[in-house]
Motif scaffolding. Structure first.
Motif, mmCIF file in Angstrom:
data_model
loop_
_atom_site.group_PDB
_atom_site.id
_atom_site.type_symbol
_atom_site.label_atom_id
_atom_site.label_comp_id
_atom_site.label_asym_id
_atom_site.label_seq_id
_atom_site.Cartn_x
_atom_site.Cartn_y
_atom_site.Cartn_z
ATOM 1 N N PRO A 66 0.833 -1.204 0.000
ATOM 2 C CA PRO A 66 0.000 0.000 0.000
ATOM 3 C C PRO A 66 0.868 1.255 0.000
ATOM 4 C CG PRO A 66 0.169 -0.869 2.234
ATOM 5 C CD PRO A 66 0.949 -1.806 1.341
ATOM 6 N N GLY A 67 0.351 2.334 -0.535
ATOM 7 C CA GLY A 67 1.078 3.601 -0.519
ATOM 8 C C GLY A 67 0.114 4.766 -0.521
ATOM 9 N N THR A 68 0.615 5.963 -0.225
ATOM 10 C CA THR A 68 -0.283 7.131 -0.198
ATOM 11 C C THR A 68 -0.873 7.397 -1.579
ATOM 12 O OG1 THR A 68 1.722 8.473 -0.360
ATOM 13 C CG2 THR A 68 0.672 8.378 1.783
ATOM 14 N N GLU A 86 13.812 5.637 -4.211
ATOM 15 C CA GLU A 86 14.381 5.345 -2.900
ATOM 16 C C GLU A 86 13.365 4.602 -2.037
ATOM 17 O OE1 GLU A 86 17.195 8.388 -1.331
ATOM 18 O OE2 GLU A 86 16.165 9.695 -2.739
ATOM 19 N N GLY A 87 13.819 4.141 -0.885
ATOM 20 C CA GLY A 87 12.983 3.325 -0.011
ATOM 21 C C GLY A 87 11.621 3.936 0.278
ATOM 22 N N ASN A 88 11.599 5.248 0.524
ATOM 23 C CA ASN A 88 10.314 5.888 0.867
ATOM 24 C C ASN A 88 9.345 5.913 -0.316
ATOM 25 O OD1 ASN A 88 12.211 7.617 -0.251
ATOM 26 N ND2 ASN A 88 11.293 9.450 0.594
ATOM 27 N N ILE A 103 8.444 3.480 -2.061
ATOM 28 C CA ILE A 103 7.580 2.295 -2.016
ATOM 29 C C ILE A 103 6.212 2.698 -1.459
ATOM 30 C CG2 ILE A 103 7.200 0.035 -0.934
ATOM 31 C CD1 ILE A 103 10.279 -0.292 -0.848
ATOM 32 N N PHE A 104 6.214 3.424 -0.335
ATOM 33 C CA PHE A 104 4.965 3.747 0.350
ATOM 34 C C PHE A 104 4.353 5.072 -0.113
ATOM 35 C CE2 PHE A 104 7.234 0.799 3.083
ATOM 36 C CZ PHE A 104 6.277 -0.182 3.192
ATOM 37 N N ALA A 121 13.738 -4.534 3.484
ATOM 38 C CA ALA A 121 12.798 -3.406 3.446
ATOM 39 C C ALA A 121 11.403 -3.856 3.877
ATOM 40 C CB ALA A 121 12.750 -2.806 2.042
ATOM 41 N N SER A 141 9.646 -2.744 7.436
ATOM 42 C CA SER A 141 8.352 -2.067 7.402
ATOM 43 C C SER A 141 7.346 -2.793 8.278
ATOM 44 C CB SER A 141 7.828 -2.005 5.963
ATOM 45 O OG SER A 141 8.806 -1.441 5.126
ATOM 46 N N GLU A 142 7.353 -4.123 8.212
ATOM 47 C CA GLU A 142 6.459 -4.899 9.082
ATOM 48 C C GLU A 142 6.777 -4.620 10.551
ATOM 49 O OE1 GLU A 142 5.696 -8.765 6.124
ATOM 50 O OE2 GLU A 142 6.975 -8.982 7.886
ATOM 51 N N ALA A 188 5.508 -1.124 11.469
ATOM 52 C CA ALA A 188 4.041 -1.123 11.578
ATOM 53 C C ALA A 188 3.627 -1.744 12.905
ATOM 54 C CB ALA A 188 3.427 -1.887 10.407
ATOM 55 N N PHE A 222 -9.277 3.160 9.917
ATOM 56 C CA PHE A 222 -7.851 3.279 9.619
ATOM 57 C C PHE A 222 -7.206 1.896 9.538
ATOM 58 C CE2 PHE A 222 -3.675 3.091 11.744
ATOM 59 C CZ PHE A 222 -2.914 3.686 10.751
ATOM 60 N N ARG A 225 -7.807 0.035 6.488
ATOM 61 C CA ARG A 225 -7.087 0.567 5.337
ATOM 62 C C ARG A 225 -5.664 0.028 5.237
ATOM 63 N NH1 ARG A 225 -7.309 7.048 4.395
ATOM 64 N NH2 ARG A 225 -6.167 7.009 2.438
ATOM 65 N N VAL A 226 -5.047 -0.233 6.366
ATOM 66 C CA VAL A 226 -3.666 -0.729 6.338
ATOM 67 C C VAL A 226 -3.611 -2.212 6.716
ATOM 68 C CG1 VAL A 226 -2.530 1.476 6.737
ATOM 69 C CG2 VAL A 226 -3.299 0.163 8.701
ATOM 70 N N LYS A 266 14.894 4.476 4.792
ATOM 71 C CA LYS A 266 13.975 5.296 3.998
ATOM 72 C C LYS A 266 12.622 4.619 3.806
ATOM 73 C CE LYS A 266 17.288 8.264 1.745
ATOM 74 N NZ LYS A 266 18.225 8.309 0.628
ATOM 75 N N ALA A 267 12.616 3.279 3.668
ATOM 76 C CA ALA A 267 11.331 2.579 3.571
ATOM 77 C C ALA A 267 10.538 2.805 4.854
ATOM 78 C CB ALA A 267 11.548 1.091 3.324
ATOM 79 N N GLY A 327 9.151 6.205 4.880
ATOM 80 C CA GLY A 327 8.017 6.261 3.957
ATOM 81 C C GLY A 327 6.771 5.656 4.569
ATOM 82 N N LEU A 328 6.930 4.517 5.247
ATOM 83 C CA LEU A 328 5.780 3.864 5.874
ATOM 84 C C LEU A 328 5.217 4.733 7.000
ATOM 85 C CD1 LEU A 328 3.898 1.453 6.249
ATOM 86 C CD2 LEU A 328 5.598 0.459 7.777
ATOM 87 N N MET A 357 3.216 7.395 5.502
ATOM 88 C CA MET A 357 1.943 6.879 4.990
ATOM 89 C C MET A 357 0.946 6.683 6.121
ATOM 90 S SD MET A 357 1.113 3.282 3.073
ATOM 91 C CE MET A 357 0.668 2.394 4.561
ATOM 92 N N GLU A 365 -8.317 9.864 7.978
ATOM 93 C CA GLU A 365 -9.463 9.204 8.611
ATOM 94 C C GLU A 365 -10.120 10.126 9.637
ATOM 95 O OE1 GLU A 365 -10.985 6.579 7.669
ATOM 96 O OE2 GLU A 365 -9.489 6.187 6.128
#
Lengths: 344, 344
Positions: free
Chosen positions: A134-136, A213-215, A217-218, A235, A239-240, A243, A274, A277-278, B237-238, B241-242, B245, B253
């Motif tokens: 997912p991304g913005t 770049e890494g950011n 992705i999202f 990556a 991110s997991e 989160a 929310f 959504r994620v 950076k990921a 980014g997350l 997001m 929301e």
């Protein structure tokens, strides 16, 4: 055309109690699909007992005597588990009895088995693991997520081709943009492999965006992000982890006092929205690309909702003929390469 | 001992209006520190006009005629900006007039200048960028975050030594644990470089935990996570980014209807508390490790609060004698290596 999907009913942390209910729900909502549930037939039949006849007619059960353990080594699974639910499901794809296989089992064993049984598409060196994130600004397909720790520039180009076909079919975009994961947007950044891969991607006829770049992705800056499996895996897991940390901190803050608990109650509908959504289950389903058959890996710990999403993804790939398109694109790529070599 | 910190007052997206207020607040709270503000002296003096005399006595202003642009190439900065605020601040460290330099300027130029002026510690091949990250179980120091795209096993070992000294001083832990970033916890995973680095780390006398995965960063499974600069940069950076997001989605929301806005109002105190906990300014400050002088990079877009955190980090490194300890540890590492070679 009716699609047949072979399901490793025993795979995953839970197995039958997740895979069968997910399959039933999927059947109800997807009229053009038949399913083959592979595994312990008595156990599967027990789960199907209450199924109405017209749905039951669209499910067949294929017995398999073995199950690949979640921690079993790929080599051991390949050698000793020739009648595992995973292996038999993939065999069905190879034999043309199913157009796709879905498993929530051991990733390494699934990849090794799929590669051994199905083989790669001509022109593809090694398969890759791809996943929508997912991304913005929408969704992004990222690959490779861990199948290949070291990647040549040619492999990264192949990932670009495969990712573009997958993203095109799942996002319904005719000419998806492809970015190369790097540590800066400038051409001079990155390893020699990355710089050479950028050249190959630029000349490939793909809709190549350049370095990301890494950011990105999202942000969904591009539809496809290409990277080696080491970087992609780190990556994804970082991110997991983040989160999970954010969810933990939010829960802790709302649970702090009776007053914050009251605040949580007031904010509950919004927080639920929310969360939906994620929800990682919405993004469950990693495609093994580059094989002569469709294989989708579901997260081992997902529930019936998540597993169903993986089933949907497998069917989307069949409908869009992702494999045919990858094969065509790689073949024409190879021809171009030969032509430019003979001209040089 | 009074510590003197040289500050590149012109660096960052904003410059003086962030760096000088941050410096003033830092002086007020940290009695054992003097500051040298480097840059346009007229501009700096104008910002210091209201400063009480006893604080003013602890600040000196060093004029520099040039500023390195945020997008300037490191090579150009090195060649053409010999009187930049960045370069002069680092010169002060080299000349022993300051024990640390802090800049919010161009990362590439800062690294190139620091390396050129200060040189690396004997036994360290190349400097690395290290940063503390928040996690559910505490904080973790991650390095390298982008200075070195390709890393040898020996470099990864050096990162382990440097990271352990930094984490030890910032977390006040005597024997911090060190993990090697990989795509699985088993020894057989990863590239050849990674496997060899694991062997070196295991034999190093460091408190080596073994392989860790991306999600371990935000669990604080270990105190130090070692990785090459390419992977580290992408993971950082990921994650940024997350986080962006998630913040965007949460805002959207809560802003959806008048009712959700009311919910937001009710949840505001909790959300504020949460935000403070994951505030990136609290983790501002990347240390350039492996140099014969302390250099801390602040994020270019941070405010006075964030810049102050970077100043604190620089002082902590001075107080803990991080450079001396790295030098000692690397020297004894080299001796061990020689001994085992002569024995072999």
């Amino acid at each position: 055309m009716t699609i047949t999907v072979a399901i490793d009913a025993m795979g995953g942390d839970v197995g039958l109690k997740v895979t069968v209910p997910a399959s039933v729900r999927f059947l109800q909502d997807t009229p053009d699909v038949n399913l083959v549930l592979v595994g312990d037939s008595a156990g599967i039949e027990a789960e199907l007992v209450a199924l109405p006849a017209q749905l039951r007619a669209r499910v067949s059960v294929q017995h398999a005597t073995q199950v690949v353990g979640m921690d079993e080594s790929p080599q051991a699974a390949l050698k000793n588990k020739k009648d595992s639910s995973m292996r038999v499901a993939i065999n069905l794809v190879k034999d043309g009895q199913a157009q796709a296989a879905v498993s929530a089992g051991n990733t390494g064993a699934l990849m090794a088995t799929a590669k051994f049984v199905l083989k790669t598409i001509p022109g593809i060196d090694r398969p890759a693991i791809a996943k929508m994130m997912p991304g913005t600004g929408g969704e992004t397909c990222v690959l490779d997520l861990g199948a290949n720790v070291d990647c040549s520039p040619e492999q990264l180009l192949q990932f670009g081709i495969m990712g573009a076909e997958l993203a095109g079919s799942l996002l319904h975009k005719p000419n998806p943009s492809v970015g190369l994961l790097n540590i800066g947007s400038e051409d001079i950044k990155g390893t020699e492999n990355i710089k050479r891969a950028a050249e190959l991607l630029r000349d490939s006829g793909l809709n190549f965006y350049g370095n990301v770049e890494g950011n990105d992705i999202f942000k969904a800056t591009v539809d496809v992000v290409v990277c080696d499996g080491f970087t992609g895996n780190v990556a994804l897991k970082a991110s997991e982890g983040l989160a999970h940390m954010i969810a933990t901190f939010l829960r802790e803050e709302f649970a702090r006092t009776w007053w914050t608990k009251l605040c949580a109650l007031a904010a509950l509908p919004v927080l639920k929205h929310f969360k939906a959504r994620v929800d990682p289950r919405r993004y469950n389903g990693a495609s093994f690309l580059g094989l002569r058959g469709i294989v989708v890996k579901s997260h081992g710990g997902t529930d019936a909702l998540g597993f169903r999403i993986a089933l949907e993804q497998a069917c989307e790939e069949v409908r869009a003929n992702v494999i045919g398109h990858i094969a065509d694109r790689v073949a024409s790529q190879l021809q171009n390469l030969k032509r430019s070599e003979s001209e040089a």
